[in-house]
Write an enzyme that holds these catalytic residues in place. Structure first.
Site, PDB file in Angstrom:
ATOM      1  N   CYS A 112       0.812  -1.230   0.000  1.00  0.00           N
ATOM      2  CA  CYS A 112       0.000   0.000   0.000  1.00  0.00           C
ATOM      3  C   CYS A 112       0.843   1.276   0.000  1.00  0.00           C
ATOM      4  CB  CYS A 112      -0.947   0.008   1.186  1.00  0.00           C
ATOM      5  SG  CYS A 112      -2.009  -1.432   1.214  1.00  0.00           S
ATOM      6  N   HIS A 257      -3.176   6.951   3.162  1.00  0.00           N
ATOM      7  CA  HIS A 257      -3.628   5.700   2.549  1.00  0.00           C
ATOM      8  C   HIS A 257      -4.988   5.331   3.128  1.00  0.00           C
ATOM      9  CE1 HIS A 257      -4.040   1.682   1.262  1.00  0.00           C
ATOM     10  NE2 HIS A 257      -3.660   1.113   2.396  1.00  0.00           N
ATOM     11  N   ASN A 287     -10.000  -0.103   0.339  1.00  0.00           N
ATOM     12  CA  ASN A 287      -8.537  -0.072   0.306  1.00  0.00           C
ATOM     13  C   ASN A 287      -8.072  -0.589  -1.059  1.00  0.00           C
ATOM     14  OD1 ASN A 287      -5.808  -0.591   0.532  1.00  0.00           O
ATOM     15  ND2 ASN A 287      -5.938  -1.548   2.554  1.00  0.00           N
TER      16      ASN A 287
HETATM   17  N1  ACO Z   1     -17.796  -9.054  10.069  1.00  0.00           N
HETATM   18  C1  ACO Z   1     -18.162  -9.343  11.334  1.00  0.00           C
HETATM   19  N2  ACO Z   1     -17.275  -9.693  12.276  1.00  0.00           N
HETATM   20  C2  ACO Z   1     -15.972  -9.738  11.927  1.00  0.00           C
HETATM   21  C3  ACO Z   1     -15.533  -9.449  10.627  1.00  0.00           C
HETATM   22  C4  ACO Z   1     -16.506  -9.102   9.676  1.00  0.00           C
HETATM   23  N3  ACO Z   1     -16.204  -8.791   8.416  1.00  0.00           N
HETATM   24  N4  ACO Z   1     -14.183  -9.579  10.598  1.00  0.00           N
HETATM   25  C5  ACO Z   1     -13.790  -9.929  11.816  1.00  0.00           C
HETATM   26  N5  ACO Z   1     -14.874 -10.044  12.633  1.00  0.00           N
HETATM   27  C6  ACO Z   1     -14.905 -10.375  14.045  1.00  0.00           C
HETATM   28  C7  ACO Z   1     -13.689 -11.158  14.500  1.00  0.00           C
HETATM   29  O1  ACO Z   1     -13.859 -12.537  14.244  1.00  0.00           O
HETATM   30  C8  ACO Z   1     -13.665 -10.849  15.982  1.00  0.00           C
HETATM   31  O2  ACO Z   1     -14.589 -11.653  16.636  1.00  0.00           O
HETATM   32  P1  ACO Z   1     -14.252 -12.292  18.093  1.00  0.00           P
HETATM   33  O3  ACO Z   1     -14.066 -11.077  18.978  1.00  0.00           O
HETATM   34  O4  ACO Z   1     -15.448 -13.097  18.384  1.00  0.00           O
HETATM   35  O5  ACO Z   1     -12.988 -13.059  17.908  1.00  0.00           O
HETATM   36  C9  ACO Z   1     -14.188  -9.405  16.051  1.00  0.00           C
HETATM   37  O6  ACO Z   1     -14.886  -9.189  14.813  1.00  0.00           O
HETATM   38  C10 ACO Z   1     -13.098  -8.374  16.197  1.00  0.00           C
HETATM   39  O7  ACO Z   1     -12.090  -8.641  15.229  1.00  0.00           O
HETATM   40  P2  ACO Z   1     -10.776  -7.779  15.133  1.00  0.00           P
HETATM   41  O8  ACO Z   1      -9.877  -8.357  14.112  1.00  0.00           O
HETATM   42  O9  ACO Z   1     -10.231  -7.598  16.518  1.00  0.00           O
HETATM   43  O10 ACO Z   1     -11.386  -6.403  14.618  1.00  0.00           O
HETATM   44  P3  ACO Z   1     -10.681  -5.025  14.469  1.00  0.00           P
HETATM   45  O11 ACO Z   1     -11.428  -4.018  15.216  1.00  0.00           O
HETATM   46  O12 ACO Z   1      -9.192  -5.111  14.678  1.00  0.00           O
HETATM   47  O13 ACO Z   1     -10.929  -4.709  12.920  1.00  0.00           O
HETATM   48  C11 ACO Z   1      -9.733  -4.758  10.806  1.00  0.00           C
HETATM   49  C12 ACO Z   1     -10.393  -5.566  11.924  1.00  0.00           C
HETATM   50  C13 ACO Z   1     -10.809  -3.918  10.156  1.00  0.00           C
HETATM   51  C14 ACO Z   1      -9.128  -5.707   9.785  1.00  0.00           C
HETATM   52  C15 ACO Z   1      -8.649  -3.831  11.420  1.00  0.00           C
HETATM   53  O14 ACO Z   1      -7.819  -4.583  12.296  1.00  0.00           O
HETATM   54  C16 ACO Z   1      -7.785  -3.165  10.382  1.00  0.00           C
HETATM   55  O15 ACO Z   1      -8.239  -2.325   9.637  1.00  0.00           O
HETATM   56  N6  ACO Z   1      -6.487  -3.493  10.353  1.00  0.00           N
HETATM   57  C17 ACO Z   1      -5.557  -2.911   9.414  1.00  0.00           C
HETATM   58  C18 ACO Z   1      -5.763  -3.464   8.047  1.00  0.00           C
HETATM   59  C19 ACO Z   1      -4.839  -2.793   7.073  1.00  0.00           C
HETATM   60  O16 ACO Z   1      -4.873  -1.601   7.001  1.00  0.00           O
HETATM   61  N7  ACO Z   1      -3.994  -3.530   6.358  1.00  0.00           N
HETATM   62  C20 ACO Z   1      -2.849  -2.944   5.661  1.00  0.00           C
HETATM   63  C21 ACO Z   1      -3.002  -2.569   4.289  1.00  0.00           C
HETATM   64  S1  ACO Z   1      -3.277  -3.875   3.177  1.00  0.00           S
HETATM   65  C22 ACO Z   1      -1.902  -4.025   2.126  1.00  0.00           C
HETATM   66  O17 ACO Z   1      -0.836  -3.595   2.401  1.00  0.00           O
HETATM   67  C23 ACO Z   1      -2.133  -4.855   0.883  1.00  0.00           C
END
Ligand code: ACO
Length: 331
Positions: A112, A257, A287
C-alpha cells in the site's frame, strides 16, 4: 532544473460491491464493516481486466492532463502487488498498451506504500539523471480482488480494485522549486509475516497443497497491522514536517492511505491535523493498496481543490511492512 507534477489520473472499475452484497457472501453485516472500517462499497474489476488494463486507464487520463503523448515518456514505474504476471513486469505490458515505445519500464513492490515509493524512486532518477529522463509516468495500481479470499470475512470486506497515475516532468529551463519538499520511506522486514501472500513465489511455489490450503490469498494479522500503521504514518509525517519546517497548520491537504477510517483518524490526531483537511474517500473506494493515495490526489486535483503553492502531505503503510510520507508543494 525543476521537477513538477504535470498530470494526474485515476480509475476504478464500474462494478460496485456493496456491504449488503458482502452480507450475502460471508458472515458479516453492513453495520460491522461501516463502524470498524468506514467502508460502504468498493469497485471490482471483471475477470478479463488485468492490473495493466487498470493502469492504462489511469495513464491515459494523466497523459491527457499533462498534454504529452505516450511516446514522450522516458520512464514507467508501476507499484503493484498484483502484477499481471510475475514477469514480464506490468510496466512492460502497460508500455505496449499505451504505446510508450521510448520508456524504460519496471515494477516496484511496496504494497500500500507503493505510490509513495514509486514517486520517490522516479523523482530521484529524474533528479540524478541531469536531463536524461525528462518525463516519467508513475503509477500505483492493484487488482486486489484477484488475491482476496472471498471466504475470509476479516480481509475480503476491506479491499477494492483501482489505479492511479502521475506524470512528472523534469524541465531544465524551469527554476521553480521541485514538487517534493521532503520525503521519507521506510520498512521493517521483521514484520513480513503480518501481511502477506504466502504462496506462488520461490519460497512456496504453486502446488495442489498451496491451492487446497488457500495460500494464494492475502493473509493478514489485522489488529497488529493496525497499531503499526498508525505509528508508521504518524512518524514518517512528523519526520517530513520536521526536516522541512512546515507546520501542521500550513498543510492544505493530508492524503493518507485509505485502509481504515479509524487508522486515518488516529494518525491525524497524533499529528494535530484537523480532520476537515484530511482527504477521505474510503466509503466508496475501500482499500485499493498502491492506487489509494494517487486516487485521492487525482480526485482533489480534478475537483479544483489544489492551489499553486499548497502543501500536500501524503502518507501510507503496507505489507513489508513498509511506510512513507511525501510532503509536496503543488505547482
Ligand atoms: N464481520 C463481522 N465480524 C468480523 C468481521 C466481519 N467482516 N471480521 C472480523 N470479525 C470479528 C472477528 O472474528 C472478531 O470476533 P471475536 O471477537 O469473536 O474473535 C471481532 O470481529 C473483532 O475482530 P478484530 O480483528 O479484533 O477487529 P478489528 O477491530 O481489529 O478490525 C480490521 C479488523 C478492520 C481488519 C482492522 O484490524 C484493520 O483495519 N487493520 C488494518 C488493516 C490494514 O490496514 N492492512 C494494511 C493494508 S493492506 C496491504 O498492504 C495490501
Amino acid at each position: 532544473m525543476s521537477i513538477r507534477i504535470i498530470g494526474t489520473g485515476s480509475y476504478v472499475p464500474e462494478r460496485v460491491l456493496t456491504n449488503q452484497d458482502l452480507e450475502k457472501m460471508v458472515d458479516t453485516t453492513d453495520e460491522w464493516i461501516t463502524s470498524r472500517t468506514g467502508i460502504q462499497e468498493r469497485h471490482i474489476a471483471g475477470e478479463g481486466v488485468f492490473t495493466s488494463d487498470l493502469s492504462a486507464e489511469a495513464a491515459k487520463r494523466a497523459l491527457e492532463m499533462a498534454g504529452i503523448t505516450a511516446d514522450q515518456l522516458d520512464l514507467i514505474s508501476v507499484a503493484t502487488v498484483t502484477p499481471d504476471t510475475t514477469f514480464p513486469s506490468t510496466a512492460c505490458v502497460l508500455q505496449r498498451k499505451i504505446g510508450a515505445v521510448n520508456a524504460a519500464c519496471y515494477d516496484l513492490v511496496a504494497a500500500c506504500t507503493g505510490l509513495i515509493y514509486s514517486l520517490e524512486v522516479a523523482y530521484s532518477l529524474l533528479k540524478a539523471s541531469s536531463g536524461k529522463y525528462r518525463y516519467a509516468l508513475v503509477l500505483g495500481a492493484d487488482k486486489l480482488s484477484s488475491i482476496v479470499d472471498w471466504t475470509d470475512r476479516s480481509t475480503c470486506i476491506l479491499f477494492g480494485d483501482g489505479s492511479s497515475a502521475v506524470v512528472l516532468k523534469n524541465d531544465p529551463d524551469d527554476h521553480s522549486p521541485d514538487f517534493v519538499v521532503a520525503s521519507k520511506i521506510g520498512a521493517n522486514g521483521n514484520y513480513t509475516d503480518l501481511l502477506k501472500l504466502p504462496a506462488g513465489g520461490s519460497a512456496m511455489p504453486a502446488s495442489h497443497a498451496t491451492v487446497d490450503n488457500r495460500l494464494h490469498y492475502i493473509h493478514m494479522a489485522g489488529k497488529e497491522v493496525f497499531k503499526l500503521a498508525v505509528n508508521g504514518m504518524a512518524d514518517s509525517c512528523k519526520y517530513v514536517m520536521n526536516v522541512s519546517g512546515v507546520r501542521p497548520e500550513e498543510i492544505a491537504w493530508v492524503i493518507p492511505h485509505q485502509a481504515n477510517k479509524r487508522i486515518i483518524s488516529a494518525a491525524a490526531q497524533r499529528l494535530n491535523l484537523p480532520l476537515e483537511r484530511v482527504y477521505v474517500n474510503i466509503e466508496h473506494i475501500g482499500n485499493t493498496s498502491a492506487a489509494s493515495v494517487g486516487i485521492c490526489l487525482d480526485e482533489l486535483n480534478r475537483a479544483g481543490k489544489l492551489k499553486t503553492g499548497d502543501y500536500i502531505l501524503t502518507t501510507a503503510f503496507g505489507g513489508g511492512l513498509t511506510w512513507g510520507a511525501m510532503l509536496m508543494r503543488w505547482t
